[in-house]
Design a protein around this motif. Structure first.
Motif, mmCIF file in Angstrom:
data_model
loop_
_atom_site.group_PDB
_atom_site.id
_atom_site.type_symbol
_atom_site.label_atom_id
_atom_site.label_comp_id
_atom_site.label_asym_id
_atom_site.label_seq_id
_atom_site.Cartn_x
_atom_site.Cartn_y
_atom_site.Cartn_z
ATOM 1 N N UNK A 50 0.720 -1.550 -0.002
ATOM 2 C CA UNK A 50 -0.292 -0.190 -0.115
ATOM 3 C C UNK A 50 0.707 1.508 -0.150
ATOM 4 N N UNK A 51 0.422 1.989 -0.277
ATOM 5 C CA UNK A 51 1.030 3.336 -0.313
ATOM 6 C C UNK A 51 0.480 4.438 -0.082
ATOM 7 N N UNK A 52 -1.168 4.699 0.978
ATOM 8 C CA UNK A 52 -1.395 5.363 1.522
ATOM 9 C C UNK A 52 -0.966 5.011 3.652
ATOM 10 N N UNK A 53 0.953 5.014 3.475
ATOM 11 C CA UNK A 53 0.573 4.829 5.097
ATOM 12 C C UNK A 53 2.463 5.294 5.428
ATOM 13 N N UNK A 54 1.591 5.751 7.121
ATOM 14 C CA UNK A 54 2.743 6.658 7.600
ATOM 15 C C UNK A 54 3.350 6.200 8.946
ATOM 16 N N UNK A 55 4.673 6.465 9.137
ATOM 17 C CA UNK A 55 5.444 5.381 10.284
ATOM 18 C C UNK A 55 5.259 6.827 10.934
ATOM 19 N N UNK A 56 5.076 6.105 12.250
ATOM 20 C CA UNK A 56 5.334 7.436 13.490
ATOM 21 C C UNK A 56 5.428 7.393 14.701
ATOM 22 N N UNK A 57 6.530 7.328 15.062
ATOM 23 C CA UNK A 57 6.976 7.260 16.701
ATOM 24 C C UNK A 57 6.604 8.351 17.938
#
Length: 125
Positions: A59-66
């Motif tokens: 998928x392309x609509x992904x974000x990663x957050x810390x």
């Protein structure tokens, strides 16, 4: 319906399984997927690298957050605050994280999310 999906991720096998299910849901519904890692002070490594590898180009609509865990906060309270602030529709979480108590069928964090969340929670075993 499922515009925004949150996956709390700690690198455990069940969080990886939850991520794979969330990716499937996001593909099916066209949802935005956020993979959240709550970093405990003193922890080394970044499990989001594993998450990035698992998601790949599925998928392309992904974000990663810390988010860094601060004093007087709990992991579940940070996740719940994120849910409210970002208006998620679904949390997909593993039933247990990296706990050493293998007799537990559900950990304290997924339980706290299921009881206190303002959105639906899918607990993956």
């Amino acid at each position: 319906m499922l515009r925004r999906i949150l996956v709390p991720f700690d690198g455990s096998s069940l969080s990886l399984k939850a991520l794979n299910i969330a990716v499937d849901l996001a593909r099916h519904y066209g949802s935005q997927l956020t993979v959240l890692y709550v970093k405990v002070p003193g922890e080394t490594g970044d499990p989001l690298n594993l998450a990035r590898s698992a998601v790949g180009k599925k998928i392309t609509n992904v974000r990663y957050k810390t988010i860094e865990l601060k004093e007087n906060e709990s992991i579940s309270s940070i996740i719940l605050k994120e849910v409210v602030e970002e208006s998620y529709d679904l949390i997909v979480v593993g039933a247990r994280g990296k706990t050493s108590y293998f007799d537990l069928s559900i950990g304290s964090i997924p339980l706290a999310l299921a009881v206190n969340s303002t959105c639906s929670v899918l607990i993956v075993r």
